[in-house]
Design a protein around this motif. Structure first.
Motif, PDB file in Angstrom:
ATOM      1  N   PRO A 193       0.827  -1.206   0.000  1.00 48.08           N
ATOM      2  CA  PRO A 193       0.000   0.000   0.000  1.00 48.08           C
ATOM      3  C   PRO A 193       0.868   1.266   0.000  1.00 48.08           C
ATOM      4  O   PRO A 193       1.878   1.322   0.713  1.00 48.08           O
ATOM      5  N   THR A 194       0.483   2.246  -0.779  1.00 56.91           N
ATOM      6  CA  THR A 194       1.288   3.477  -0.884  1.00 56.91           C
ATOM      7  C   THR A 194       1.296   4.278   0.413  1.00 56.91           C
ATOM      8  O   THR A 194       2.182   5.104   0.606  1.00 56.91           O
ATOM      9  N   VAL A 195       0.359   4.042   1.300  1.00 60.82           N
ATOM     10  CA  VAL A 195       0.307   4.809   2.551  1.00 60.82           C
ATOM     11  C   VAL A 195       1.307   4.324   3.591  1.00 60.82           C
ATOM     12  O   VAL A 195       1.491   4.971   4.620  1.00 60.82           O
ATOM     13  N   TYR A 196       1.962   3.180   3.335  1.00 59.65           N
ATOM     14  CA  TYR A 196       2.945   2.638   4.271  1.00 59.65           C
ATOM     15  C   TYR A 196       4.327   2.624   3.638  1.00 59.65           C
ATOM     16  O   TYR A 196       4.477   2.546   2.428  1.00 59.65           O
ATOM     17  N   GLY A 197       5.341   2.662   4.480  1.00 56.89           N
ATOM     18  CA  GLY A 197       6.705   2.554   3.995  1.00 56.89           C
ATOM     19  C   GLY A 197       7.065   1.096   3.748  1.00 56.89           C
ATOM     20  O   GLY A 197       6.952   0.272   4.644  1.00 56.89           O
ATOM     21  N   GLY A 198       7.449   0.794   2.532  1.00 54.60           N
ATOM     22  CA  GLY A 198       7.805  -0.572   2.200  1.00 54.60           C
ATOM     23  C   GLY A 198       9.296  -0.712   1.957  1.00 54.60           C
ATOM     24  O   GLY A 198       9.986   0.262   1.651  1.00 54.60           O
ATOM     25  N   THR A 199       9.787  -1.935   2.105  1.00 51.34           N
ATOM     26  CA  THR A 199      11.176  -2.235   1.781  1.00 51.34           C
ATOM     27  C   THR A 199      11.245  -3.594   1.091  1.00 51.34           C
ATOM     28  O   THR A 199      10.390  -4.453   1.288  1.00 51.34           O
ATOM     29  N   ALA A 200      12.273  -3.738   0.298  1.00 55.35           N
ATOM     30  CA  ALA A 200      12.574  -5.026  -0.323  1.00 55.35           C
ATOM     31  C   ALA A 200      14.050  -5.289  -0.065  1.00 55.35           C
ATOM     32  O   ALA A 200      14.895  -4.407  -0.238  1.00 55.35           O
ATOM     33  N   SER A 201      14.349  -6.500   0.372  1.00 56.18           N
ATOM     34  CA  SER A 201      15.738  -6.820   0.676  1.00 56.18           C
ATOM     35  C   SER A 201      16.132  -8.152   0.051  1.00 56.18           C
ATOM     36  O   SER A 201      15.295  -9.028  -0.160  1.00 56.18           O
ATOM     37  N   ALA A 202      17.403  -8.249  -0.232  1.00 58.40           N
ATOM     38  CA  ALA A 202      17.999  -9.483  -0.729  1.00 58.40           C
ATOM     39  C   ALA A 202      19.184  -9.796   0.168  1.00 58.40           C
ATOM     40  O   ALA A 202      20.109  -8.992   0.290  1.00 58.40           O
ATOM     41  N   ARG A 203      19.134 -10.958   0.818  1.00 62.03           N
ATOM     42  CA  ARG A 203      20.242 -11.389   1.671  1.00 62.03           C
ATOM     43  C   ARG A 203      21.042 -12.419   0.886  1.00 62.03           C
ATOM     44  O   ARG A 203      20.536 -13.470   0.516  1.00 62.03           O
ATOM     45  N   PHE A 204      22.291 -12.073   0.620  1.00 67.08           N
ATOM     46  CA  PHE A 204      23.198 -12.929  -0.136  1.00 67.08           C
ATOM     47  C   PHE A 204      24.063 -13.713   0.832  1.00 67.08           C
ATOM     48  O   PHE A 204      24.557 -13.153   1.806  1.00 67.08           O
ATOM     49  N   ASP A 205      24.267 -14.997   0.570  1.00 63.73           N
ATOM     50  CA  ASP A 205      25.078 -15.833   1.442  1.00 63.73           C
ATOM     51  C   ASP A 205      25.847 -16.827   0.578  1.00 63.73           C
ATOM     52  O   ASP A 205      25.245 -17.596  -0.173  1.00 63.73           O
ATOM     53  N   ASN A 206      27.164 -16.802   0.681  1.00 65.21           N
ATOM     54  CA  ASN A 206      27.965 -17.741  -0.113  1.00 65.21           C
ATOM     55  C   ASN A 206      28.470 -18.907   0.729  1.00 65.21           C
ATOM     56  O   ASN A 206      29.324 -19.663   0.293  1.00 65.21           O
ATOM     57  N   GLY A 207      27.951 -19.037   1.958  1.00 62.61           N
ATOM     58  CA  GLY A 207      28.375 -20.116   2.844  1.00 62.61           C
ATOM     59  C   GLY A 207      29.460 -19.694   3.808  1.00 62.61           C
ATOM     60  O   GLY A 207      29.680 -20.348   4.820  1.00 62.61           O
ATOM     61  N   THR A 208      30.143 -18.618   3.526  1.00 64.88           N
ATOM     62  CA  THR A 208      31.201 -18.111   4.390  1.00 64.88           C
ATOM     63  C   THR A 208      30.845 -16.752   4.952  1.00 64.88           C
ATOM     64  O   THR A 208      30.988 -16.502   6.141  1.00 64.88           O
ATOM     65  N   VAL A 209      30.379 -15.861   4.089  1.00 68.57           N
ATOM     66  CA  VAL A 209      29.972 -14.518   4.502  1.00 68.57           C
ATOM     67  C   VAL A 209      28.610 -14.213   3.890  1.00 68.57           C
ATOM     68  O   VAL A 209      28.171 -14.866   2.947  1.00 68.57           O
ATOM     69  N   SER A 210      27.959 -13.202   4.436  1.00 67.45           N
ATOM     70  CA  SER A 210      26.673 -12.776   3.889  1.00 67.45           C
ATOM     71  C   SER A 210      26.535 -11.270   4.027  1.00 67.45           C
ATOM     72  O   SER A 210      27.226 -10.643   4.830  1.00 67.45           O
ATOM     73  N   CYS A 211      25.653 -10.721   3.232  1.00 66.26           N
ATOM     74  CA  CYS A 211      25.317  -9.301   3.332  1.00 66.26           C
ATOM     75  C   CYS A 211      23.897  -9.114   2.810  1.00 66.26           C
ATOM     76  O   CYS A 211      23.375  -9.979   2.099  1.00 66.26           O
ATOM     77  N   THR A 212      23.280  -7.998   3.179  1.00 65.21           N
ATOM     78  CA  THR A 212      21.904  -7.728   2.779  1.00 65.21           C
ATOM     79  C   THR A 212      21.817  -6.368   2.092  1.00 65.21           C
ATOM     80  O   THR A 212      22.298  -5.368   2.638  1.00 65.21           O
ATOM     81  N   ALA A 213      21.225  -6.355   0.913  1.00 67.11           N
ATOM     82  CA  ALA A 213      20.980  -5.118   0.165  1.00 67.11           C
ATOM     83  C   ALA A 213      19.483  -4.811   0.266  1.00 67.11           C
ATOM     84  O   ALA A 213      18.663  -5.700   0.006  1.00 67.11           O
ATOM     85  N   THR A 214      19.151  -3.576   0.646  1.00 71.49           N
ATOM     86  CA  THR A 214      17.755  -3.198   0.862  1.00 71.49           C
ATOM     87  C   THR A 214      17.420  -1.931   0.075  1.00 71.49           C
ATOM     88  O   THR A 214      18.188  -0.966   0.091  1.00 71.49           O
ATOM     89  N   VAL A 215      16.246  -1.959  -0.594  1.00 74.77           N
ATOM     90  CA  VAL A 215      15.772  -0.785  -1.324  1.00 74.77           C
ATOM     91  C   VAL A 215      14.430  -0.343  -0.732  1.00 74.77           C
ATOM     92  O   VAL A 215      13.644  -1.186  -0.302  1.00 74.77           O
ATOM     93  N   PRO A 216      14.172   0.957  -0.724  1.00 70.84           N
ATOM     94  CA  PRO A 216      12.879   1.447  -0.261  1.00 70.84           C
ATOM     95  C   PRO A 216      11.832   1.292  -1.370  1.00 70.84           C
ATOM     96  O   PRO A 216      12.147   1.326  -2.548  1.00 70.84           O
ATOM     97  N   ILE A 217      10.593   1.108  -0.964  1.00 66.91           N
ATOM     98  CA  ILE A 217       9.462   1.108  -1.891  1.00 66.91           C
ATOM     99  C   ILE A 217       8.603   2.299  -1.494  1.00 66.91           C
ATOM    100  O   ILE A 217       7.958   2.287  -0.446  1.00 66.91           O
ATOM    101  N   SER A 218       8.639   3.337  -2.291  1.00 65.74           N
ATOM    102  CA  SER A 218       7.875   4.546  -1.957  1.00 65.74           C
ATOM    103  C   SER A 218       7.502   5.304  -3.199  1.00 65.74           C
ATOM    104  O   SER A 218       8.010   5.081  -4.251  1.00 65.74           O
TER     105      SER A 218
END
Length: 137
Positions: A112-137
């Motif tokens: 819904p446009t009235v709420y703040g949304g986010t989309a994230s992708a958590r990458f994991d190669n078995g040794t390290v991981s990181c998360t990339a997040t984008v706003p939906i607005s």
């Protein structure tokens, strides 16, 4: 004969053409985020359009690795929005990746446009991981 056929096709097309006013046309938004963990990194791109008070998620793609697009592992996608203290997840998926993944979502995946949304992708190669997040607005 050829001119008559062309004229008939033009008349047929003219009769079925529907013009969309700029106010009705949806604009596709594309947002990208990058994350890093040591020499490992991930790139997440999300595509969505806003129609009728909803951000409709179309899909996107991810890439990961020391060299973007070459690392095997997993990618976990999560699309959600927050209303007060409640977070609602509208889409989630975890899948294996060989460094590059394209995804689409069901047409009912909306924020819904009235709420703040986010989309994230958590990458994991078995040794390290990181998360990339984008706003939906």
């Amino acid at each position: 004969m050829k001119t008559a056929v062309q004229a008939g096709l033009l008349a047929l097309l003219a009769g079925t053409t529907v013009l969309v006013s700029p106010a009705q046309a949806a604009t596709i938004v594309q947002r990208t985020a990058v994350c890093h963990a040591t020499d490992y990194s991930g790139t997440f791109t999300l595509r969505y359009e806003t129609v009728g008070g909803q951000h409709r998620i179309i899909g996107g793609y991810t890439a990961s690795g020391p060299y973007i697009g070459d690392a095997a592992g997993t990618v976990a996608l999560r699309i959600s929005y927050r209303s007060g203290t409640t977070t609602t997840t509208v889409y989630s998926r975890t899948s294996a990746t060989t460094g590059s993944t394209t995804f689409t979502t069901p047409t009912t995946t909306t924020v819904p446009t009235v709420y703040g949304g986010t989309a994230s992708a958590r990458f994991d190669n078995g040794t390290v991981s990181c998360t990339a997040t984008v706003p939906i607005s």
